[in-house]
Design an enzyme around this catalytic site. Structure first.
Site, PDB file in Angstrom:
ATOM      1  N   ASP A  16       0.834  -1.201   0.000  1.00 54.08           N
ATOM      2  CA  ASP A  16       0.000   0.000   0.000  1.00 54.08           C
ATOM      3  C   ASP A  16       0.870   1.252   0.000  1.00 54.08           C
ATOM      4  O   ASP A  16       1.908   1.287   0.656  1.00 54.08           O
ATOM      5  CB  ASP A  16      -0.899  -0.018   1.246  1.00 54.08           C
ATOM      6  CG  ASP A  16      -2.014   1.006   1.166  1.00 54.08           C
ATOM      7  OD1 ASP A  16      -2.328   1.468   0.055  1.00 54.08           O
ATOM      8  OD2 ASP A  16      -2.585   1.349   2.219  1.00 54.08           O
ATOM      9  N   GLU A  63     -11.789  -5.305  -5.845  1.00 50.55           N
ATOM     10  CA  GLU A  63     -12.366  -3.972  -5.665  1.00 50.55           C
ATOM     11  C   GLU A  63     -11.606  -2.903  -6.460  1.00 50.55           C
ATOM     12  O   GLU A  63     -12.105  -1.797  -6.670  1.00 50.55           O
ATOM     13  CB  GLU A  63     -12.371  -3.585  -4.181  1.00 50.55           C
ATOM     14  CG  GLU A  63     -13.400  -4.312  -3.340  1.00 50.55           C
ATOM     15  CD  GLU A  63     -12.936  -5.695  -2.910  1.00 50.55           C
ATOM     16  OE1 GLU A  63     -11.700  -5.947  -2.939  1.00 50.55           O
ATOM     17  OE2 GLU A  63     -13.792  -6.538  -2.572  1.00 50.55           O
ATOM     18  N   ASN A  64     -10.383  -3.217  -6.900  1.00 50.46           N
ATOM     19  CA  ASN A  64      -9.574  -2.230  -7.615  1.00 50.46           C
ATOM     20  C   ASN A  64     -10.145  -1.854  -8.975  1.00 50.46           C
ATOM     21  O   ASN A  64      -9.738  -0.840  -9.567  1.00 50.46           O
ATOM     22  CB  ASN A  64      -8.133  -2.728  -7.806  1.00 50.46           C
ATOM     23  CG  ASN A  64      -7.308  -2.674  -6.541  1.00 50.46           C
ATOM     24  OD1 ASN A  64      -6.318  -3.382  -6.406  1.00 50.46           O
ATOM     25  ND2 ASN A  64      -7.713  -1.841  -5.572  1.00 50.46           N
ATOM     26  N   LEU A 182      -7.095  -5.013   6.928  1.00 49.08           N
ATOM     27  CA  LEU A 182      -6.736  -6.131   6.058  1.00 49.08           C
ATOM     28  C   LEU A 182      -7.282  -5.999   4.638  1.00 49.08           C
ATOM     29  O   LEU A 182      -6.823  -6.700   3.731  1.00 49.08           O
ATOM     30  CB  LEU A 182      -7.215  -7.456   6.669  1.00 49.08           C
ATOM     31  CG  LEU A 182      -6.567  -7.822   8.005  1.00 49.08           C
ATOM     32  CD1 LEU A 182      -7.070  -9.174   8.486  1.00 49.08           C
ATOM     33  CD2 LEU A 182      -5.051  -7.847   7.878  1.00 49.08           C
TER      34      LEU A 182
END
Length: 227
Positions: A16, A63-64, A182
């Site tokens: 991230d 989800e990206n 997470l």
């Protein structure tokens, strides 16, 4: 129970901070992603001697797809370039590629490249597992459905049908960028994993950060619910 001094066989990382890295340097987000790929490359090259049998990286979540189309396209192109440029090195360094997620839902040319990479690296002794088009909720639902088709649903039955079924149990989960969550990643597998949240953006993560994380892991006492 595992006491102090244990080594981590399986480490997973939520990579991230690419976008924030680029923003801090007044660069396009795409540059952050490219620098992030360089960090992956250096990390894989530094695996030898760490004792890690499997490194799992959260590369692209289900989800990206909600991100801007331009950013998704850039990520997919980076994936194509990475596979093409680094596959020979994987083969030469005895690294086996493993994919977690619905990767066959990616573009046909990427699927073909991944199939070739999986075949070429199948005999590797160390594993690089990459989560692509991955979501842990969907993984558990799919595994439960397959377990139910075999009869009674049990923990063992679900575990047998997870994408990670042939990987070592997860020992250590690291997230970079200072975020403490997470994000739908390895929820089942992380049940008793040690966790480490680092305030370093992914493009700045180095093999030395990993070595320090492994040293931190070795100092922890794992009880797995016992005392």
């Amino acid at each position: 129970m595992t006491g102090e001094g244990a080594s981590a066989r399986h480490v997973a990382i939520i990579m991230d901070g690419n976008g924030r890295w680029a923003k801090r340097k007044h660069l396009p987000r795409a540059m952050g992603h490219r620098k992030g790929v360089e960090a992956v490359r250096e990390l894989v090259r530094g695996l030898e001697g760490t004792g890690i049998e499997c490194l799992t990286l959260y590369a692209f979540s289900s989800e990206n797809w909600k991100r801007p189309e331009e950013e998704v396209d850039d990520l997919m192109n980076l994936m194509r370039k990475f596979i093409k440029s680094d596959l020979p090195e994987f083969v030469a360094n005895d690294v086996r590629l493993h994919i977690l997620g619905d990767w066959r839902g990616l573009a046909p040319d990427i699927v073909e490249m991944l199939e070739d990479a999986l075949e070429q690296t199948a005999q590797g002794s160390r594993t690089l597992a990459v989560a692509l088009n991955y979501g842990s909720h969907a993984e558990i639902v799919q595994a439960a459905r397959q377990a139910a088709a075999e009869g009674e649903i049990t923990e063992e039955g679900i575990a047998r049908h997870l994408y990670s079924a042939d990987l070592p149990p997860l020992d250590l989960l690291i997230r970079t960028s200072g975020e403490v969550r997470l994000s739908n990643f390895l929820l089942w597998q992380a049940a008793y994993a040690e966790m480490l949240f680092l305030d370093v953006l992914w493009p700045d993560f180095t093999p030395d950060h990993l070595k320090q994380a492994l040293a931190d892991f070795a100092e922890r006492e794992r009880r797995f619910g016992g005392r």
